[in-house]
Design a protein around this motif. Sequence first.
Motif, PDB file in Angstrom:
ATOM      1  N   GLY A  96       0.789  -1.117   0.017  1.00 52.56           N
ATOM      2  CA  GLY A  96      -0.187  -0.132  -0.026  1.00 52.56           C
ATOM      3  C   GLY A  96       0.809   1.341  -0.012  1.00 52.56           C
ATOM      4  O   GLY A  96       0.582   2.439   0.214  1.00 52.56           O
ATOM      5  N   GLU A  97       2.127   1.184  -0.394  1.00 51.81           N
ATOM      6  CA  GLU A  97       3.256   2.341  -0.484  1.00 51.81           C
ATOM      7  C   GLU A  97       3.829   2.388  -1.733  1.00 51.81           C
ATOM      8  O   GLU A  97       3.591   1.649  -2.571  1.00 51.81           O
ATOM      9  N   LEU A  98       4.618   3.420  -1.698  1.00 50.31           N
ATOM     10  CA  LEU A  98       5.617   3.498  -2.882  1.00 50.31           C
ATOM     11  C   LEU A  98       6.652   2.606  -2.985  1.00 50.31           C
ATOM     12  O   LEU A  98       7.560   2.458  -1.916  1.00 50.31           O
ATOM     13  N   VAL A  99       6.803   1.726  -3.925  1.00 50.75           N
ATOM     14  CA  VAL A  99       7.996   0.945  -4.293  1.00 50.75           C
ATOM     15  C   VAL A  99       8.780   1.596  -5.362  1.00 50.75           C
ATOM     16  O   VAL A  99       8.098   1.942  -6.582  1.00 50.75           O
ATOM     17  N   ARG A 100      10.004   1.593  -5.259  1.00 53.35           N
ATOM     18  CA  ARG A 100      10.981   1.971  -6.266  1.00 53.35           C
ATOM     19  C   ARG A 100      12.076   1.080  -6.549  1.00 53.35           C
ATOM     20  O   ARG A 100      12.710   0.504  -5.523  1.00 53.35           O
ATOM     21  N   LEU A 101      12.562   1.053  -7.521  1.00 53.11           N
ATOM     22  CA  LEU A 101      13.786   0.332  -8.253  1.00 53.11           C
ATOM     23  C   LEU A 101      14.835   1.387  -8.511  1.00 53.11           C
ATOM     24  O   LEU A 101      14.599   2.094  -9.337  1.00 53.11           O
ATOM     25  N   ALA A 102      15.867   1.172  -7.834  1.00 50.62           N
ATOM     26  CA  ALA A 102      17.296   2.036  -8.402  1.00 50.62           C
ATOM     27  C   ALA A 102      18.250   0.926  -8.881  1.00 50.62           C
ATOM     28  O   ALA A 102      18.348  -0.213  -8.204  1.00 50.62           O
ATOM     29  N   VAL A 103      18.998   1.454  -9.695  1.00 51.68           N
ATOM     30  CA  VAL A 103      20.224   0.463 -10.495  1.00 51.68           C
ATOM     31  C   VAL A 103      21.498   1.166  -9.997  1.00 51.68           C
ATOM     32  O   VAL A 103      21.720   2.311 -10.028  1.00 51.68           O
ATOM     33  N   VAL A 104      22.392   0.215  -9.734  1.00 48.83           N
ATOM     34  CA  VAL A 104      23.680   0.683  -9.684  1.00 48.83           C
ATOM     35  C   VAL A 104      24.414   1.072 -11.362  1.00 48.83           C
ATOM     36  O   VAL A 104      24.491   0.146 -12.073  1.00 48.83           O
ATOM     37  N   ASP A 105      24.669   2.271 -11.133  1.00 50.48           N
ATOM     38  CA  ASP A 105      25.282   2.800 -12.398  1.00 50.48           C
ATOM     39  C   ASP A 105      26.487   3.381 -12.589  1.00 50.48           C
ATOM     40  O   ASP A 105      26.479   4.671 -12.002  1.00 50.48           O
ATOM     41  N   ASN A 106      27.747   2.950 -12.630  1.00 51.67           N
ATOM     42  CA  ASN A 106      28.856   3.482 -12.435  1.00 51.67           C
ATOM     43  C   ASN A 106      28.797   4.393 -11.114  1.00 51.67           C
ATOM     44  O   ASN A 106      29.209   5.571 -11.300  1.00 51.67           O
ATOM     45  N   ARG A 107      28.963   3.581 -10.159  1.00 53.26           N
ATOM     46  CA  ARG A 107      29.098   4.253  -8.636  1.00 53.26           C
ATOM     47  C   ARG A 107      27.876   5.378  -8.530  1.00 53.26           C
ATOM     48  O   ARG A 107      28.117   6.171  -7.641  1.00 53.26           O
ATOM     49  N   PRO A 110      20.637   5.634  -9.439  1.00 55.95           N
ATOM     50  CA  PRO A 110      19.562   6.533 -10.045  1.00 55.95           C
ATOM     51  C   PRO A 110      18.145   5.674 -10.006  1.00 55.95           C
ATOM     52  O   PRO A 110      18.408   4.344 -10.198  1.00 55.95           O
ATOM     53  N   PHE A 111      17.097   6.415  -9.691  1.00 57.14           N
ATOM     54  CA  PHE A 111      15.687   5.504  -9.616  1.00 57.14           C
ATOM     55  C   PHE A 111      15.406   5.452 -11.097  1.00 57.14           C
ATOM     56  O   PHE A 111      15.390   6.191 -11.932  1.00 57.14           O
ATOM     57  N   VAL A 112      14.794   4.082 -11.454  1.00 54.49           N
ATOM     58  CA  VAL A 112      14.510   3.895 -12.662  1.00 54.49           C
ATOM     59  C   VAL A 112      12.990   3.408 -12.950  1.00 54.49           C
ATOM     60  O   VAL A 112      12.704   3.470 -14.154  1.00 54.49           O
ATOM     61  N   ALA A 113      12.469   2.910 -11.945  1.00 56.00           N
ATOM     62  CA  ALA A 113      11.021   2.679 -12.157  1.00 56.00           C
ATOM     63  C   ALA A 113      10.310   2.645 -10.633  1.00 56.00           C
ATOM     64  O   ALA A 113      11.027   2.645  -9.649  1.00 56.00           O
ATOM     65  N   LYS A 114       9.002   2.709 -10.735  1.00 56.82           N
ATOM     66  CA  LYS A 114       8.241   2.967  -9.532  1.00 56.82           C
ATOM     67  C   LYS A 114       6.724   2.426  -9.752  1.00 56.82           C
ATOM     68  O   LYS A 114       6.494   2.273 -10.881  1.00 56.82           O
ATOM     69  N   ALA A 115       6.273   2.171  -8.581  1.00 53.01           N
ATOM     70  CA  ALA A 115       4.766   1.830  -8.501  1.00 53.01           C
ATOM     71  C   ALA A 115       4.115   2.382  -7.263  1.00 53.01           C
ATOM     72  O   ALA A 115       4.797   2.239  -6.145  1.00 53.01           O
ATOM     73  N   GLN A 116       3.058   2.988  -7.525  1.00 52.05           N
ATOM     74  CA  GLN A 116       2.532   3.769  -6.120  1.00 52.05           C
ATOM     75  C   GLN A 116       1.280   2.719  -5.592  1.00 52.05           C
ATOM     76  O   GLN A 116       0.421   2.303  -6.275  1.00 52.05           O
ATOM     77  N   GLY A 117       1.376   2.255  -4.295  1.00 46.47           N
ATOM     78  CA  GLY A 117       0.210   1.537  -3.846  1.00 46.47           C
ATOM     79  C   GLY A 117      -0.670   2.349  -3.083  1.00 46.47           C
ATOM     80  O   GLY A 117      -1.859   1.768  -2.970  1.00 46.47           O
ATOM     81  N   ALA A 118      -0.436   3.360  -2.543  1.00 43.54           N
ATOM     82  CA  ALA A 118      -1.585   4.137  -1.953  1.00 43.54           C
ATOM     83  C   ALA A 118      -2.348   4.864  -2.741  1.00 43.54           C
ATOM     84  O   ALA A 118      -2.193   5.730  -3.644  1.00 43.54           O
ATOM     85  N   ARG A 119      -3.674   4.663  -2.557  1.00 39.21           N
ATOM     86  CA  ARG A 119      -4.698   5.017  -3.379  1.00 39.21           C
ATOM     87  C   ARG A 119      -5.477   6.312  -2.735  1.00 39.21           C
ATOM     88  O   ARG A 119      -6.183   6.920  -3.475  1.00 39.21           O
ATOM     89  N   SER A 120      -5.296   6.427  -1.547  1.00 37.01           N
ATOM     90  CA  SER A 120      -5.967   7.640  -1.016  1.00 37.01           C
ATOM     91  C   SER A 120      -5.186   7.905   0.343  1.00 37.01           C
ATOM     92  O   SER A 120      -4.228   7.291   0.729  1.00 37.01           O
TER      93      SER A 120
END
Length: 276
Positions: A96-107, A110-120
């Motif tokens: 029910g919360e914000l989920v994010r994926l960050a990737v290791v990119d040359n030390r 950065p965040f590259v993708a997300k999904a928001q679980g909170a609807r209200s």
Amino acid sequence: MAGSLLARALGALELLVEHPRGLPLQEIADRLGMPKSGAHRLLAELAQMRYVVQDEDSARYLLTTRLMSLGFKQLGSSGIVEIVQPVLNRLAAVSGELVRLAVVDNRRLPFVAKAQGARSGLRFDQDMGGEVALYCASSGIIWLSTLPENEAIELVAKQGFTLPEERGANVPKSIPEVMAHVAAARERGHARMVETWAPGMSSMAVTVRDPHSGRVTGVISIAGPTVRLTEAAMDALVPELFAAAEELSAVSPLSEYLASINPAAAQSATGTSRAA
């Protein structure tokens, strides 16, 4: 000379990424270590190419969305977002919360993708493409916990303590405080940060690893209001968070892509592992 100009142009872009409200000409020149006149010519050329714009009221220079657009186009052409999105969506629905994926990119992380679980109600969100604040975000802390201590300290010092006036009441204010969080994350097997990245916000994170080498290629996190994402709530979400990380690790195209952008990475395969 051309290489120096290119380096300064990229340096200007990277500098403005860290300052979304823009910077005045003199500060940009000082930070790039170049004369004000030279910085003005450089920014004028970047403006002509539509990478920066000068605000008419404040005279500050800001990034346009062109750089972000290029990044998203690159991610889109790689197919990575389509691969990871279902995993992030499921975890967001469960938490029910914000989920994010960050990737290791040359030390960097950065965040590259997300999904928001909170609807209200209360929602925490952030623009994509930003870089993880290593010293105060759970994603940064868990990644640092997998690195040799001297390298972790070097990365924190290089990035600096960004936007301290906008952080939470518990934000680390020194390298020893950061490393105390890193040690706790290493012992726990995942990172938890409460009221550090922003006021009233908590987060937790685990690493995503290459299934063959075991090295860290990314970090997946859950973030939300502290009133909901309590210690008890985080306890309950630990198995779900690790399951999502393992699912991402097992995705072959994702692992291959993350390995390709860090061909010379030599991160330790030891460190964060799933808690028993």
